[in-house]
Scaffold this motif. Structure first.
Motif, short mmCIF file in Angstrom:
data_model
loop_
_atom_site.label_atom_id
_atom_site.label_comp_id
_atom_site.label_asym_id
_atom_site.label_seq_id
_atom_site.Cartn_x
_atom_site.Cartn_y
_atom_site.Cartn_z
N CYS A 72 -61.87 -5.43 -126.76
CA CYS A 72 -63.19 -4.95 -126.36
C CYS A 72 -64.13 -6.12 -126.07
O CYS A 72 -64.87 -6.11 -125.07
CB CYS A 72 -63.77 -4.06 -127.46
SG CYS A 72 -65.30 -3.22 -127.02
N LEU A 73 -64.11 -7.13 -126.92
CA LEU A 73 -64.96 -8.31 -126.71
C LEU A 73 -64.56 -9.06 -125.44
O LEU A 73 -65.42 -9.53 -124.68
CB LEU A 73 -64.86 -9.24 -127.92
CG LEU A 73 -65.51 -8.73 -129.22
CD1 LEU A 73 -65.12 -9.63 -130.39
CD2 LEU A 73 -67.02 -8.67 -129.08
N GLU A 74 -63.26 -9.17 -125.21
CA GLU A 74 -62.79 -9.87 -124.01
C GLU A 74 -63.19 -9.12 -122.74
O GLU A 74 -63.60 -9.74 -121.75
CB GLU A 74 -61.28 -10.05 -124.08
CG GLU A 74 -60.83 -11.04 -125.15
CD GLU A 74 -59.32 -11.10 -125.30
OE1 GLU A 74 -58.65 -10.18 -124.77
OE2 GLU A 74 -58.82 -12.04 -125.94
N LYS A 75 -63.08 -7.80 -122.77
CA LYS A 75 -63.49 -7.01 -121.61
C LYS A 75 -64.99 -7.15 -121.36
O LYS A 75 -65.44 -7.27 -120.21
CB LYS A 75 -63.13 -5.54 -121.81
CG LYS A 75 -61.64 -5.24 -121.68
CD LYS A 75 -61.37 -3.74 -121.80
CE LYS A 75 -59.90 -3.42 -121.57
NZ LYS A 75 -59.61 -1.96 -121.69
N GLY A 76 -65.77 -7.14 -122.43
CA GLY A 76 -67.21 -7.31 -122.28
C GLY A 76 -67.56 -8.66 -121.70
O GLY A 76 -68.47 -8.78 -120.87
N SER A 77 -66.84 -9.70 -122.13
CA SER A 77 -67.08 -11.04 -121.60
C SER A 77 -66.76 -11.11 -120.11
O SER A 77 -67.51 -11.72 -119.33
CB SER A 77 -66.24 -12.06 -122.38
OG SER A 77 -66.43 -13.36 -121.88
N ARG A 78 -65.66 -10.48 -119.71
CA ARG A 78 -65.29 -10.50 -118.29
C ARG A 78 -66.30 -9.73 -117.45
O ARG A 78 -66.62 -10.13 -116.32
CB ARG A 78 -63.88 -9.92 -118.11
CG ARG A 78 -62.77 -10.84 -118.60
CD ARG A 78 -61.42 -10.40 -118.06
NE ARG A 78 -61.01 -9.12 -118.62
CZ ARG A 78 -60.28 -8.99 -119.72
NH1 ARG A 78 -59.88 -10.07 -120.38
NH2 ARG A 78 -59.93 -7.80 -120.17
N GLN A 79 -66.81 -8.63 -117.99
CA GLN A 79 -67.82 -7.87 -117.26
C GLN A 79 -69.11 -8.67 -117.08
O GLN A 79 -69.74 -8.62 -116.02
CB GLN A 79 -68.11 -6.55 -117.98
CG GLN A 79 -67.02 -5.50 -117.80
CD GLN A 79 -67.41 -4.17 -118.42
OE1 GLN A 79 -67.93 -4.11 -119.53
NE2 GLN A 79 -67.16 -3.08 -117.71
N ALA B 281 -63.59 -10.36 -111.02
CA ALA B 281 -62.98 -9.37 -110.15
C ALA B 281 -61.95 -8.56 -110.93
O ALA B 281 -61.13 -9.11 -111.66
CB ALA B 281 -62.31 -10.06 -108.96
N GLY B 282 -62.00 -7.26 -110.79
CA GLY B 282 -61.04 -6.39 -111.46
C GLY B 282 -61.34 -6.12 -112.92
O GLY B 282 -60.52 -5.52 -113.62
N ALA B 283 -62.49 -6.56 -113.40
CA ALA B 283 -62.85 -6.33 -114.80
C ALA B 283 -63.04 -4.84 -115.06
O ALA B 283 -63.65 -4.13 -114.26
CB ALA B 283 -64.12 -7.09 -115.15
#
Length: 230
Positions: A119-126, A131-133
């Motif tokens: 969840c933290l990694e996805k939030g960081s990518r967003q 691209a593709g996050a």
């Protein structure tokens, strides 16, 4: 009955441990660090201003920091306060956290940590607009919220184990402010409590006050200096 003094420092897996040697003299060179910060000065979300300090003995400080960082990895699968980022209570325990934590059944600690990290990694990518996050799933959001609550509980246990003390002054936002080079009463009352705490310790015990960030004029007022703004 002999007292103890510290005769050396050894390092074990990145932690500080003290070698003790029994002697007949009192402990020397001990100090208590008071880490201070303020909250509510923007007068937007809180009816009060809070001046608070967390006090820890110098010999416990490094071990305490290491345990807190280890706890981050245990509960979130990674550090959540890298570099200069701070752990903010208002972010960890906001109302949304409890709502998300209760939307599913309790998740086992191992799986919770793995999902929280994702969840933290996805939030960081967003936030980086990669691209593709993709956004986090319901289970990942739940795991992160449950991890936050469990982490704070464990953090309080760590503080209790290291005999951490807290000092605070709470002031109404509408209270009058002193003018000129006068020390505010919330500082005066807090320092008074800190002084009496130090008086209860060994005679040679010292106190060290550590502030977060202060304007130059405020810092000089605390030091008792007369200055004029640049």
């Amino acid at each position: 009955m002999p007292t103890w003094r510290f005769t050396g420092v050894c390092w074990v897996q990145g932690r500080q441990e003290w070698t003790l040697d029994p002697v007949t003299e009192e402990v020397r060179g001990v100090s208590f660090m008071l880490f201070m910060d303020e909250s509510g000065q923007d007068h937007r979300h809180s009816p009060y201003e809070v001046l608070a300090g967390v006090c820890v003995e110098d010999r416990d400080l490094w071990n305490l920091v290491c345990e807190v960082q280890d706890a981050e990895r245990t509960f979130f699968g990674q550090r959540i306060s890298p570099d200069e980022l701070e752990l903010k209570g208002k972010k960890l325990l906001k109302r949304k956290t409890f709502r998300l934590a209760g939307q599913m059944e309790a998740i086992t600690p191992e799986r919770r940590a793995a999902l929280a990290r994702v969840c933290l990694e996805k939030g960081s990518r967003q936030r980086r607009e990669d691209a593709g996050a993709t956004g986090p799933t319901k289970e990942e959001l739940t795991a992160l919220a449950q991890a936050k609550i469990a982490f704070v509980g464990h953090l309080l246990e760590i503080c209790a184990r290291y005999r951490v003390r807290t000092f605070a002054s709470i002031v109404d936002c509408e209270a009058p402010r002193p003018e000129g080079q006068l020390l505010r009463k919330d500082y005066a009352y807090l320092f008074e409590r800190y002084y009496h705490f130090l008086e209860e310790q060994a005679e040679s015990t010292m106190g060290v006050v550590v502030f977060d960030e202060l304007e130059k004029v405020q810092a000089h007022i605390l030091l008792g200096c007369q200055v004029t703004p640049d």
